[in-house]
Design an enzyme around this catalytic site. Structure first.
Site, mmCIF file in Angstrom:
data_model
loop_
_atom_site.group_PDB
_atom_site.id
_atom_site.type_symbol
_atom_site.label_atom_id
_atom_site.label_comp_id
_atom_site.label_asym_id
_atom_site.label_seq_id
_atom_site.Cartn_x
_atom_site.Cartn_y
_atom_site.Cartn_z
ATOM 1 N N ASP A 86 15.442 -14.446 0.508
ATOM 2 C CA ASP A 86 15.142 -13.822 -0.789
ATOM 3 C C ASP A 86 16.360 -13.057 -1.296
ATOM 4 O O ASP A 86 16.233 -11.940 -1.820
ATOM 5 C CB ASP A 86 13.934 -12.895 -0.665
ATOM 6 C CG ASP A 86 13.301 -12.568 -2.024
ATOM 7 O OD1 ASP A 86 13.550 -13.328 -2.986
ATOM 8 O OD2 ASP A 86 12.567 -11.572 -2.118
ATOM 9 N N LYS B 253 8.983 3.489 1.585
ATOM 10 C CA LYS B 253 8.142 2.392 1.089
ATOM 11 C C LYS B 253 6.764 2.534 1.713
ATOM 12 O O LYS B 253 6.612 2.462 2.926
ATOM 13 C CB LYS B 253 8.775 1.048 1.471
ATOM 14 C CG LYS B 253 7.969 -0.178 1.073
ATOM 15 C CD LYS B 253 8.699 -1.439 1.489
ATOM 16 C CE LYS B 253 7.919 -2.697 1.171
ATOM 17 N NZ LYS B 253 8.657 -3.928 1.567
ATOM 18 N N VAL C 53 7.511 2.683 -3.752
ATOM 19 C CA VAL C 53 8.685 3.286 -3.119
ATOM 20 C C VAL C 53 8.989 4.615 -3.795
ATOM 21 O O VAL C 53 9.067 4.694 -5.018
ATOM 22 C CB VAL C 53 9.916 2.354 -3.208
ATOM 23 C CG1 VAL C 53 11.111 2.995 -2.495
ATOM 24 C CG2 VAL C 53 9.617 0.991 -2.606
ATOM 25 N N SER D 267 2.928 -2.312 -2.368
ATOM 26 C CA SER D 267 3.652 -1.116 -1.944
ATOM 27 C C SER D 267 4.217 -0.353 -3.130
ATOM 28 O O SER D 267 4.349 -0.886 -4.235
ATOM 29 C CB SER D 267 4.797 -1.503 -1.004
ATOM 30 O OG SER D 267 5.746 -2.306 -1.683
ATOM 31 N N GLY E 225 5.751 -2.743 -5.668
ATOM 32 C CA GLY E 225 5.548 -4.171 -5.477
ATOM 33 C C GLY E 225 4.067 -4.475 -5.486
ATOM 34 O O GLY E 225 3.240 -3.630 -5.863
ATOM 35 N N ILE F 62 10.313 5.344 -7.369
ATOM 36 C CA ILE F 62 11.449 4.591 -7.904
ATOM 37 C C ILE F 62 11.206 3.084 -7.927
ATOM 38 O O ILE F 62 12.049 2.325 -8.391
ATOM 39 C CB ILE F 62 12.738 4.880 -7.105
ATOM 40 C CG1 ILE F 62 12.530 4.601 -5.613
ATOM 41 C CG2 ILE F 62 13.210 6.296 -7.344
ATOM 42 C CD1 ILE F 62 13.811 4.728 -4.797
ATOM 43 N N GLY F 63 10.055 2.646 -7.431
ATOM 44 C CA GLY F 63 9.782 1.220 -7.450
ATOM 45 C C GLY F 63 8.389 0.924 -6.951
ATOM 46 O O GLY F 63 7.703 1.778 -6.399
#
Length: 377
Positions: free
Chosen positions: A149, A56, A41, A39, A36, A33-34
């Protein structure tokens, strides 16, 4: 939480991260789903409780020394906090090449994606969202934690307009007499406070408050307050602090945004002033700060165990986890699959009984929006 306690957690993780190496045997990975820089996720689920989680995964072999330091700090801070509007960390698992952070899964995805797809929110909805974030930031600042952030991409949506603040990769803990002022430029440029761009030391709390102001503007207008065609011009726009206020905003909302986006940090609204603002006067906020038993089980006399924890322990018994095992694993915290199971069950119970930080809008009438576009400094 005291700053020294958070530092101790970080040191403990550095010292023992190779001792408690286990695999993901209690979890099953599903859709990604994500991702970076270091990383990815995935959605997963915990096989005992059947609870959906977000996992993650970081590749230790590609982490730079700076990224590793940030990750350890993120783990230490997330382990120490438990608030209804902050994403919860359940467990950290380590293999020879990977680190897996098992966290609460938010069914509604990111606030940024929601705003892009649905557009700006009505002020009544925006108040509920913003008040929850305010509660989360107050919880952090009361513990000398600066997020650094805060942005729509790091706010995650649940059901019924419940949101949670996440991604503590840039967060830090202030230590009195040592780093009460910060120097590192971090976070996302569109949300960066002017003092971050001036290459000098800055205080942490006003930086988070500025970011809340940018986020509030984005939520209520569907646009960013500072835009430009280049990084140079965006920095210049932020330093000037001049924004256009759409006419549809109420006067009290404009006033709050103005107070949040003051270019001089010392003149920016404090958290107390934000909470007492006219715009939030019709929002009932319940500060639900959970006790230590939410993070680790109560050790010692059974007379000190409350009803929610008793319910959790009863469910744990059905999985073969008794009180003795809980006490033996308590000190391991997020490095224990038993404590992780305990935390997941506590999370499920608290979610089922519903303890949101924001309860409702009281129904007071909004003030009228101004009929023109305002320029503010």
């Amino acid at each position: 939480m005291l700053p020294g306690q958070c530092q101790a957690r970080e040191q403990k993780w550095c010292q023992h991260s190779t001792i408690y190496k286990r695999n993901k045997s209690l979890y099953r990975l599903q859709t990604q789903i994500g991702h970076g820089s270091y990383s990815v996720v995935h959605i997963g689920y915990h096989e005992l409780t059947k609870e959906k989680v977000a996992i993650k995964t970081c590749n230790k072999q590609t982490l730079t020394s700076r990224a590793k330091k940030m990750l350890l700090r993120e783990i230490a801070i997330m382990e120490s906090i438990f608030h209804p509007n902050i994403v919860r960390l359940f467990e950290v698992l380590e293999t020879p090449t990977k680190l897996h952070l098992v966290m609460e899964y938010m069914i509604g995805g990111g606030l940024h994606s929601r705003l892009l797809s649905e557009g700006k929110m009505k002020e009544t909805d925006a108040k509920v969202i913003f008040a929850q974030l305010l509660s989360a930031v107050k919880h952090l600042h009361d513990r000398n934690i600066i997020h650094r952030d805060i942005k729509a991409e790091n706010v995650f949506c649940g059901e019924k307009n419940n949101v949670k603040l996440g991604d503590f990769g840039f967060s830090t803990v202030l230590v009195k007499g040592r780093n009460e002022e910060l120097f590192t430029l971090c976070g996302s440029l569109p949300y960066a406070a002017p003092e971050l761009l001036q290459e000098r030391r800055y205080k942490g709390q006003p930086v988070d408050i500025w970011a809340l102001g940018v986020l509030l503007y984005f939520i209520t207008t569907g646009q960013m307050p500072f835009t430009a065609t280049s990084v140079h011009h965006l920095k210049r726009s932020i330093l000037l602090g001049v924004i256009s206020m759409p006419a549809h905003l109420s006067h009290s909302c404009m006033t709050l945004i103005r107070g949040l986006l003051k270019t001089v940090p010392g003149k920016r609204f404090s958290l107390t002033e934000i909470r007492n603002s006219l715009w939030l006067s019709d929002v009932m906020i319940t500060e639900n700060i959970y006790d230590k038993w939410c993070i680790v089980p109560t050790v010692g006399s059974p007379n000190n165990i409350n009803e929610i924890e008793l319910r959790a322990r009863k469910q744990l018994l059905s999985y073969g986890i008794d009180s003795k095992m809980l006490e033996e694993h308590a000190a391991q915290g997020i490095q224990s699959d038993i404590i992780a199971t305990y935390r997941i069950i506590i999370h499920k119970i608290l979610s089922s009984i519903g303890l949101p930080a924001v309860t409702k809008i009281t129904g007071k009438k909004l003030d009228h929006a101004r009929s023109h576009v305002c320029k503010i400094m």
